[in-house]
Design an enzyme around this catalytic site. Structure first.
Site, PDB file in Angstrom:
ATOM      1  N   THR A  94     -11.975 -49.805 170.885  1.00 57.55           N
ATOM      2  CA  THR A  94     -11.395 -51.117 171.157  1.00 57.55           C
ATOM      3  C   THR A  94     -10.946 -51.161 172.614  1.00 57.55           C
ATOM      4  OG1 THR A  94      -9.792 -52.766 170.363  1.00 57.55           O
ATOM      5  CG2 THR A  94      -9.078 -50.484 170.269  1.00 57.55           C
ATOM      6  N   ASN A  95     -10.133 -52.143 172.994  1.00 59.38           N
ATOM      7  CA  ASN A  95      -9.636 -52.232 174.375  1.00 59.38           C
ATOM      8  C   ASN A  95      -8.203 -52.739 174.362  1.00 59.38           C
ATOM      9  OD1 ASN A  95      -9.674 -55.256 174.591  1.00 59.38           O
ATOM     10  ND2 ASN A  95     -11.825 -54.869 174.110  1.00 59.38           N
ATOM     11  N   GLN A  96      -7.618 -52.882 175.562  1.00 60.63           N
ATOM     12  CA  GLN A  96      -6.176 -53.166 175.634  1.00 60.63           C
ATOM     13  C   GLN A  96      -5.826 -54.645 175.649  1.00 60.63           C
ATOM     14  OE1 GLN A  96      -4.353 -51.001 178.833  1.00 60.63           O
ATOM     15  NE2 GLN A  96      -5.315 -49.102 178.237  1.00 60.63           N
TER      16      GLN A  96
END
Ligand code: C5P
Length: 396
Positions: A209-211
């Protein structure tokens, strides 16, 4: 969208130390040409006198449910009838609880119950009161009921403790109210927005995933609703509540998001792709938790669909707006990305300046060149972006 001239505002003041700032707010509204009627609770009168507000608003101030100046003693109905909006600043935790639960045991809460116009409240309290589970429950209920919640923010408090719960400054409240009362730039337009991160499973408990927090996309959704649009928000996993009036579609992976967007894109007038979409997904996600081995583990990744690219390529598709989060060379990368994706407008920001934050700075790229939107709360930038889109729409 900063014109409140001729608007009829009922300003409610409740009993918190931030009540002194309501004097400045009254002055700002009156100076901008609004007709301001002030209603104060008994506790508010302990912090600031009705005489001050009377002088600043140029109108009698009401504090009492049984005021004989109001015909038939029906003050709670009469005072709110001709108003365009009720703004309560500061709003104490006690006042929020009353309105969230439909109580009307004093003039201001009764007026809120009897209103036909929108209500906006600017909470102000110490950090413990704000974080209290009951307060948060009440705020969520108010939001769900369509009440506009302005702030609060973090910073110094009168109790010298600091933290979340500080009331927005009068200028910021003024801007929010002006935006709510301002001209509706996207009335009857269907706006499709993506927001948040995507999550690509590696196995049943892990993923890529990412932030992205979703805050920018949710702010854009709120600004679009305020501008009168019919908004659908296709959202990756976030902890945020959807703005009132928005249809929300929850997705997890980029391929889910692609499916949800493509099913709705042809009917949309505008597509704003704010989501941080993963470009790749693990080819073979395991249906069980992968056990630790002795050597390295190879993860094969396959390309995800380019959602924005596909929508932009649709014949008679919506007006497309992209977002680009870069870590360096913002201008060169963003202009190249806009041309490659063949979209009329791209909003670029630095990843390190936006992910998880409440403020941001945006640079807009279109055919006419570059437009800088300086650092501000995300909702302020979102409104500026929506205004920019509304101006570009008729040129299509
Ligand atoms: O990740 P990147 O900076 O290339 O994203 C640019 C734009 O493309 C963003 O608006 C993003 O939402 C969109 N995008 C997409 N599908 C992808 C990757 C990015 O729609 N697979």
């Amino acid at each position: 969208m900063t014109d409140v001239s001729g608007k009829r505002i009922l300003l409610g003041i409740t009993g918190g130390i931030a009540a002194y700032k309501a004097a400045e707010l009254t002055r700002l509204f009156v100076k901008a040409g609004a007709d301001v009627r002030v209603v104060m609770t008994e506790a508010a009168c302990r912090f600031i006198t009705p005489a001050t507000l009377q002088a600043l608003s140029g109108q009698p101030v009401h504090t009492d449910m049984w005021d004989t100046r109001v015909p038939d003693s029906m003050g709670h109905i009469e005072l709110s009838r001709d108003r365009d909006i009720i703004v309560v600043a500061p709003a104490t935790t006690d006042f929020l609880a009353k309105v969230a639960n439909g109580l009307g045991d004093d003039l201001l809460s009764a007026l809120c119950l009897a209103r036909r116009c929108p209500l906006m409240v600017a909470p102000a309290m110490n950090v413990e009161m704000w974080q209290n589970a009951a307060t948060q429950r009440n705020v969520e209920r108010l939001r769900a009921d369509g009440v506009g919640i302005l702030g609060p923010t973090e910073g110094d408090h009168a109790d010298r403790e600091g933290g979340m719960g500080r009331m927005l400054e009068p200028g910021e409240i003024f801007a929010e109210v002006a935006a709510a009362l301002g001209p509706k730039a996207l009335t009857k337009k269907k706006v499709l927005i993506t927001a948040g991160p995507t999550y690509e499973p590696i196995d049943t408990v892990r993923g890529v995933t990412n932030q992205s927090s979703g805050k920018m996309g949710y702010a854009v959704a709120q600004a679009a609703v305020e501008a009168g649009a019919e908004v659908t928000l296709v959202s990756g996993a976030t902890v945020l509540a959807a703005p009132a009036g928005v249809e929300r579609v929850d997705v997890i992976t980029a391929r889910d998001m692609h499916k949800a967007v493509m099913a709705r894109a042809k009917q949309a007038d505008v597509f704003i792709s704010v989501a941080a979409v993963a470009d790749y997904h693990p080819v073979d996600p395991k249906p069980h938790k992968i056990k630790r081995g002795n050597g390295n583990l190879k993860l094969e990744l396959a390309l995800n669909p380019d959602i924005l690219g596909e929508v932009a390529a649709l014949a008679k598709g919506p007006f497309c707006v992209g977002f680009a989060a870069e870590t360096e060379d913002l201008n060169a990368n963003a202009q190249a990305k806009r041309k490659k994706k063949r979209i009329p407008l791209l909003a670029a920001n630095l990843a390190q300046e936006t992910f998880g934050k409440d403020t941001n700075a945006l640079t807009l790229f279109d055919e006419d060149g570059v437009h800088e939107l300086p650092r501000a709360p995300k909702i302020v930038l979102a409104r500026q972006l929506i205004e920019h889109i509304a101006k570009m729409l008729p040129q299509r």
